[in-house]
Design a protein around this motif. Sequence first.
Motif, PDB file in Angstrom:
ATOM      1  N   PRO A  10      66.951  56.392  -3.551  1.00 59.16           N
ATOM      2  CA  PRO A  10      68.131  57.191  -3.201  1.00 59.16           C
ATOM      3  C   PRO A  10      68.778  56.753  -1.889  1.00 59.16           C
ATOM      4  O   PRO A  10      68.087  56.365  -0.957  1.00 59.16           O
ATOM      5  CB  PRO A  10      67.561  58.598  -3.062  1.00 59.16           C
ATOM      6  CG  PRO A  10      66.155  58.384  -2.628  1.00 59.16           C
ATOM      7  CD  PRO A  10      65.691  57.099  -3.242  1.00 59.16           C
ATOM      8  N   CYS A  27      60.262  65.796  -3.308  1.00 57.02           N
ATOM      9  CA  CYS A  27      59.676  64.489  -2.980  1.00 57.02           C
ATOM     10  C   CYS A  27      58.214  64.653  -2.608  1.00 57.02           C
ATOM     11  O   CYS A  27      57.880  65.247  -1.584  1.00 57.02           O
ATOM     12  CB  CYS A  27      60.435  63.806  -1.847  1.00 57.02           C
ATOM     13  SG  CYS A  27      59.709  62.195  -1.463  1.00 57.02           S
ATOM     14  N   HIS A  29      56.346  62.363  -1.709  1.00 53.40           N
ATOM     15  CA  HIS A  29      55.969  61.387  -0.684  1.00 53.40           C
ATOM     16  C   HIS A  29      56.583  61.704   0.662  1.00 53.40           C
ATOM     17  O   HIS A  29      56.565  60.874   1.553  1.00 53.40           O
ATOM     18  CB  HIS A  29      56.343  59.974  -1.152  1.00 53.40           C
ATOM     19  CG  HIS A  29      55.663  59.597  -2.429  1.00 53.40           C
ATOM     20  ND1 HIS A  29      54.385  59.101  -2.465  1.00 53.40           N
ATOM     21  CD2 HIS A  29      56.045  59.716  -3.725  1.00 53.40           C
ATOM     22  CE1 HIS A  29      54.020  58.907  -3.734  1.00 53.40           C
ATOM     23  NE2 HIS A  29      55.021  59.283  -4.510  1.00 53.40           N
ATOM     24  N   CYS A  31      59.487  61.859   1.822  1.00 55.45           N
ATOM     25  CA  CYS A  31      60.508  60.933   2.320  1.00 55.45           C
ATOM     26  C   CYS A  31      61.712  61.673   2.895  1.00 55.45           C
ATOM     27  O   CYS A  31      62.539  61.065   3.568  1.00 55.45           O
ATOM     28  CB  CYS A  31      61.002  60.022   1.202  1.00 55.45           C
ATOM     29  SG  CYS A  31      59.699  59.039   0.464  1.00 55.45           S
ATOM     30  N   ILE A  32      61.829  62.943   2.559  1.00 56.61           N
ATOM     31  CA  ILE A  32      63.046  63.657   2.947  1.00 56.61           C
ATOM     32  C   ILE A  32      62.670  64.817   3.861  1.00 56.61           C
ATOM     33  O   ILE A  32      61.687  65.528   3.617  1.00 56.61           O
ATOM     34  CB  ILE A  32      63.788  64.168   1.691  1.00 56.61           C
ATOM     35  CG1 ILE A  32      63.966  63.023   0.675  1.00 56.61           C
ATOM     36  CG2 ILE A  32      65.146  64.773   2.069  1.00 56.61           C
ATOM     37  CD1 ILE A  32      64.563  63.429  -0.638  1.00 56.61           C
ATOM     38  N   LEU A  51      62.838  55.864   3.631  1.00 58.62           N
ATOM     39  CA  LEU A  51      62.415  55.328   2.348  1.00 58.62           C
ATOM     40  C   LEU A  51      61.148  54.481   2.424  1.00 58.62           C
ATOM     41  O   LEU A  51      60.775  53.842   1.441  1.00 58.62           O
ATOM     42  CB  LEU A  51      63.555  54.512   1.729  1.00 58.62           C
ATOM     43  CG  LEU A  51      64.790  55.369   1.369  1.00 58.62           C
ATOM     44  CD1 LEU A  51      65.913  54.501   0.828  1.00 58.62           C
ATOM     45  CD2 LEU A  51      64.426  56.446   0.358  1.00 58.62           C
ATOM     46  N   CYS A  54      58.915  55.565  -0.202  1.00 59.99           N
ATOM     47  CA  CYS A  54      59.599  55.927  -1.451  1.00 59.99           C
ATOM     48  C   CYS A  54      59.117  55.064  -2.607  1.00 59.99           C
ATOM     49  O   CYS A  54      59.055  53.844  -2.503  1.00 59.99           O
ATOM     50  CB  CYS A  54      61.104  55.750  -1.276  1.00 59.99           C
ATOM     51  SG  CYS A  54      62.003  55.991  -2.822  1.00 59.99           S
ATOM     52  N   THR A  55      58.773  55.686  -3.709  1.00 62.97           N
ATOM     53  CA  THR A  55      58.321  54.976  -4.907  1.00 62.97           C
ATOM     54  C   THR A  55      59.431  54.864  -5.943  1.00 62.97           C
ATOM     55  O   THR A  55      59.184  54.476  -7.074  1.00 62.97           O
ATOM     56  CB  THR A  55      57.143  55.716  -5.545  1.00 62.97           C
ATOM     57  OG1 THR A  55      57.606  57.031  -5.905  1.00 62.97           O
ATOM     58  CG2 THR A  55      55.966  55.817  -4.592  1.00 62.97           C
ATOM     59  N   ALA A  56      60.595  55.310  -5.572  1.00 67.30           N
ATOM     60  CA  ALA A  56      61.719  55.320  -6.528  1.00 67.30           C
ATOM     61  C   ALA A  56      61.383  56.155  -7.759  1.00 67.30           C
ATOM     62  O   ALA A  56      61.742  55.810  -8.876  1.00 67.30           O
ATOM     63  CB  ALA A  56      62.134  53.905  -6.914  1.00 67.30           C
ATOM     64  N   CYS A  57      60.676  57.260  -7.529  1.00 65.22           N
ATOM     65  CA  CYS A  57      60.258  58.096  -8.666  1.00 65.22           C
ATOM     66  C   CYS A  57      61.440  58.844  -9.291  1.00 65.22           C
ATOM     67  O   CYS A  57      61.392  59.265 -10.431  1.00 65.22           O
ATOM     68  CB  CYS A  57      59.195  59.096  -8.228  1.00 65.22           C
ATOM     69  SG  CYS A  57      59.857  60.411  -7.182  1.00 65.22           S
ATOM     70  N   GLY A  58      62.482  59.044  -8.530  1.00 63.86           N
ATOM     71  CA  GLY A  58      63.688  59.678  -9.075  1.00 63.86           C
ATOM     72  C   GLY A  58      63.701  61.190  -9.021  1.00 63.86           C
ATOM     73  O   GLY A  58      64.695  61.823  -9.385  1.00 63.86           O
ATOM     74  N   LEU A  59      62.617  61.795  -8.593  1.00 60.72           N
ATOM     75  CA  LEU A  59      62.551  63.267  -8.634  1.00 60.72           C
ATOM     76  C   LEU A  59      63.593  63.925  -7.737  1.00 60.72           C
ATOM     77  O   LEU A  59      64.090  65.008  -8.034  1.00 60.72           O
ATOM     78  CB  LEU A  59      61.141  63.727  -8.229  1.00 60.72           C
ATOM     79  CG  LEU A  59      60.054  63.408  -9.265  1.00 60.72           C
ATOM     80  CD1 LEU A  59      58.672  63.724  -8.691  1.00 60.72           C
ATOM     81  CD2 LEU A  59      60.290  64.194 -10.548  1.00 60.72           C
ATOM     82  N   CYS A  60      63.920  63.263  -6.639  1.00 61.97           N
ATOM     83  CA  CYS A  60      64.909  63.871  -5.745  1.00 61.97           C
ATOM     84  C   CYS A  60      66.293  63.921  -6.396  1.00 61.97           C
ATOM     85  O   CYS A  60      67.033  64.886  -6.213  1.00 61.97           O
ATOM     86  CB  CYS A  60      64.976  63.135  -4.412  1.00 61.97           C
ATOM     87  SG  CYS A  60      65.266  61.370  -4.595  1.00 61.97           S
TER      88      CYS A  60
HETATM   89  S1  SF4 Z   1      62.786  58.622  -5.294  1.00 66.03           S
HETATM   90 FE1  SF4 Z   1      60.942  59.857  -5.305  1.00 66.03          FE
HETATM   91  S2  SF4 Z   1      59.774  59.073  -3.622  1.00 66.03           S
HETATM   92 FE2  SF4 Z   1      61.800  58.291  -3.296  1.00 66.03          FE
HETATM   93  S3  SF4 Z   1      62.758  59.826  -2.021  1.00 66.03           S
HETATM   94 FE3  SF4 Z   1      63.202  60.445  -4.074  1.00 66.03          FE
HETATM   95  S4  SF4 Z   1      61.600  61.827  -4.643  1.00 66.03           S
HETATM   96 FE4  SF4 Z   1      60.908  60.767  -2.790  1.00 66.03          FE
END
Ligand code: SF4
Lengths: 465, 474
Positions: A10, A27, A29, A31-32, A51, A54-60
């Motif tokens: 993100p 998040c 992790h 990150c925010i 970041l 950040c694992t790029a999980c996409g949840l945010c």
């Molecule tokens: S993509 Fe996942 S890990 Fe990265 S900021 Fe968003 S929620 Fe956190």
Amino acid sequence: MAATVERPKPVLVPDSCKGCGRCIDACEHHCIEPGSDIDPVTGLVPVRIHLEHCTACGLCFDACPEPYALRPEFADAARASRPAPRATAIPAAEPIPDAIVELPPAEPLVIKGMYASAIGAILAGCRHFFGYPITPSTEGAELMARLLPRLDGQFVQAVSEVAAINMLYGAGSAGVRATTFTSSPGFSLMLEGLSYMMGARVPGVVVNVMRGGPGLGNIAPSQSDIKLACRGLGHGDSHAIVLAPATPQEMLELTMLAFDLAFKYRNPVIVLADAYLAQMTGRVTLPRTMVQPGVPSWAVAGDEAHRRNLITSIYLSETELEGENLRLLAKYARMVDEEPRADLFECGDAEILIVACNTPSRMAKGAVRTLRARGVKAGLFRPLTLWPFPIRALAPVLGRAREVVVVEASAAQLEDEMRLAISHANLATPPITRVNRLGGILPSHDEIVSCVVSGARAPALEATA
Amino acid sequence: MSVFYERFDRHDAGEGVKGRSTHYCPGCGHGLVHKYLADAVEDLGIQNRTVAISPVGCAVFLYYYVDAGNVQAAHGRAPAVALGEKLAHPSSIVISYQGDGDLASIGLAEILQAAQLGIPITVIFVNNAIYGMTGGQMAPTTLMGQRTTTSPEGRGRTMGAPLRMAELIAQLEGPVYVERVALYDNKQRVKAQRAIKKAIGLQVENRGFAMVEVLSECPLHLGLTPAEAERWVKERMLPVFPLGVKKDATATREIWPAWKTPIVDPAVVHAVIGGAAERVQRFCTRFPRELWGRDIALKLAGAGGDGAQTAAMIIARAAINEGFDATHIPSYGPESRGGTSYADVRVAEEEVLSPAAPRPHVLLAFNAPSLAKFGPLVADNGIAIYDSTVAPDPPRLAANVIGVPVPATAIATGLGRVTVKNIVALGALAGATRLFPTDTFLTAIRQALRDKPALLELNEQAFALGAKAVAATH
Ligand code: SF4
Ligand code: SF4
Ligand code: SF4
């Protein structure tokens, strides 16, 4: 989420972040974190993103209520921006015009007025009917229920008149020719929907069969919805063309006309009938042509060409709404200019001018004949459009008349329309007498004749004078 | 996210901040639901076909954001509008987006009908237990004890308990899929996304009506932070509004019957509306003015089932076949129940004026009460024809009105079918009045029996016997 091979991280767009913090909990992790600085543009406090973990999980992304607060950052720049158009940037669709096609020749039909309306609707290209059964209009819905499936059209018995008029709103928004048939109490229920249709410029045809009121009243013929149709069509500064047939033949013709007018002006049109007309069987000659409807450019038609279209009556800013009101008024003014219609019988030298519409105009016509036979110079002025009132056609005959006699089955509702039109036109008027009956009774030929000859008044007159 | 407009032009011209952010309060659940809706439309590849119906409520401006066909509906009526849109263009994917006041209060009738009809549309129902747009009033889904501006002491017993719409809708036959989801954590959000996509997908598959109820946060009117609001939904709303699939008939539900394009071929339309090209033969040389002038009034009266209306229709049709004008007004509504059935017929050389027949020239009475009621109203020099089988006593009539008894019921019974007594009576009317030639009536009878040719001979016999009966007595 669209399946992507490479998942994006993100990027925060501070201008579009409301600092709600929903992404913070999302998040796993961490990150925010909450922000501390007020964004100078929004006055809100956007979050901050780091970041590193950040694992790029996409949840945010999925936790953020804002479409543009978090932007996906793709390594590949082309994929990062998938531009969506602006609503105003999409070109308008080309209109597909209606086609007028010839009908095979036919012998006259012998059918009820309501059937004539239904057949008129079908010939005008209507294949969608939404209605709630109410006497004395029901036979029209029944015929539609039989015929429309055979034309692969749609008949829906709605849960109420409220639902019916809103289905009409939906179908009209889609740009198709649709109709509903109702009677006075049902018409009352449709007023909100009609106001929305006028506000959002949605065409549609409502056939209202007037019966005795107020309240449940009775199911006998009446004309006591003239005021509602001409002056009270829902909230707001609204107007619709109101057509008044007098025979089963005109039930067909004016219903057909109503569709053309509805689409010409993007406005509902009311066909105002009375219970006798709806129930009466008579001769109906079919027209030589019928309509194959096209698709208007403004329709929300569920395809790419019409995707930009919006049907709404919302104008939040007062000045914008006033502007829209003025545009609607200009449209109504165009109707006033172009659409008044009247039928004049023996008006050329008439000293006694009888004004009537719907079934009572037939009694009035008979009375004119009788009076003429007795040497009285009587004439009948029959408005076909109650709104706009055909004042330009009335003016010259009014100038010659010694007396005006308004014949109607309501407490002077037609007379009031006429008086208002006369007043707006600054015309001088001879004395106005009325022959009116209430409660589901129509003025009779004899009552009209004796009113003219001896000044005798129908019983309802005294009470409403 | 191409299903959202690039800039929200409709949001205050889309300039500045408003061009790229929603009108919702920070943390409001609506934004999430919009996103899931937009994602689903994109994933399903149906953006061009999508029509979004915006409700009245905080989501009234859905059309600011979703790049699809947009229609804004009156409060509560979105499902009715959606049905109108869907039936107009069945290939469109119509999504009705509603809040709790819209769907569960003012629009109850519309949502129940739409759900039960089962026509494939998708309803996204956002339940946040409060009226957002109007400023925090009690919703039909407000929890017991919950304080709102119209339940300042908390929702109490007299205000009714919260309505569980997902359960209510799920127990109807119409819907194919109903689920309640929430937005308060990652897991719930994934489920919500899936449910919304599934509900829209079911419409794409043309399978039927689907609704997703989304428990959503209104941080503003709960007076909570977004995080607190999420917890409030989880802890307070969940016990009242349990999550999960309430109905899923996807596996068993047949595809909706194929949509057809409406027919506009003139030949088909002509046939369907009953247009007939063949000319009907005429037998009259002129209008029977010598009887009662150029406009004749007839009244036919009896009990329901006597066939007065059919006989009236035949007279009107006969007149019109001959090129004259005619009208027929039946008694209708409650009047036509409770055993009575009247018909007013006018036959005119050129044009019927008053269609009613308060003083008929001809009365055809099928029973004694009708004769008693209308006999005295028959006009001067008129004729009162009556079924003397059931009304044996001669009627009270004016001096110059002729009474014509016809044993119509007896004759019809003799023919083996009492229901043809109206045709016997019509024969008597023809015989007694000489209104039109016999062939004129027989032609109209044939037209009336177009779909029942087997009955034609019997009816012709009945007509002839009726005419003969009056010839004998008259
Ligand atoms: S993509 Fe996942 S890990 Fe990265 S900021 Fe968003 S929620 Fe956190
Ligand atoms: S969820 Fe979105 S709007 Fe809310 S704080 Fe995070 S980025 Fe900003
Ligand atoms: S009032 Fe409530 S529902 Fe409405 S936008 Fe604000 S938070 Fe959302």
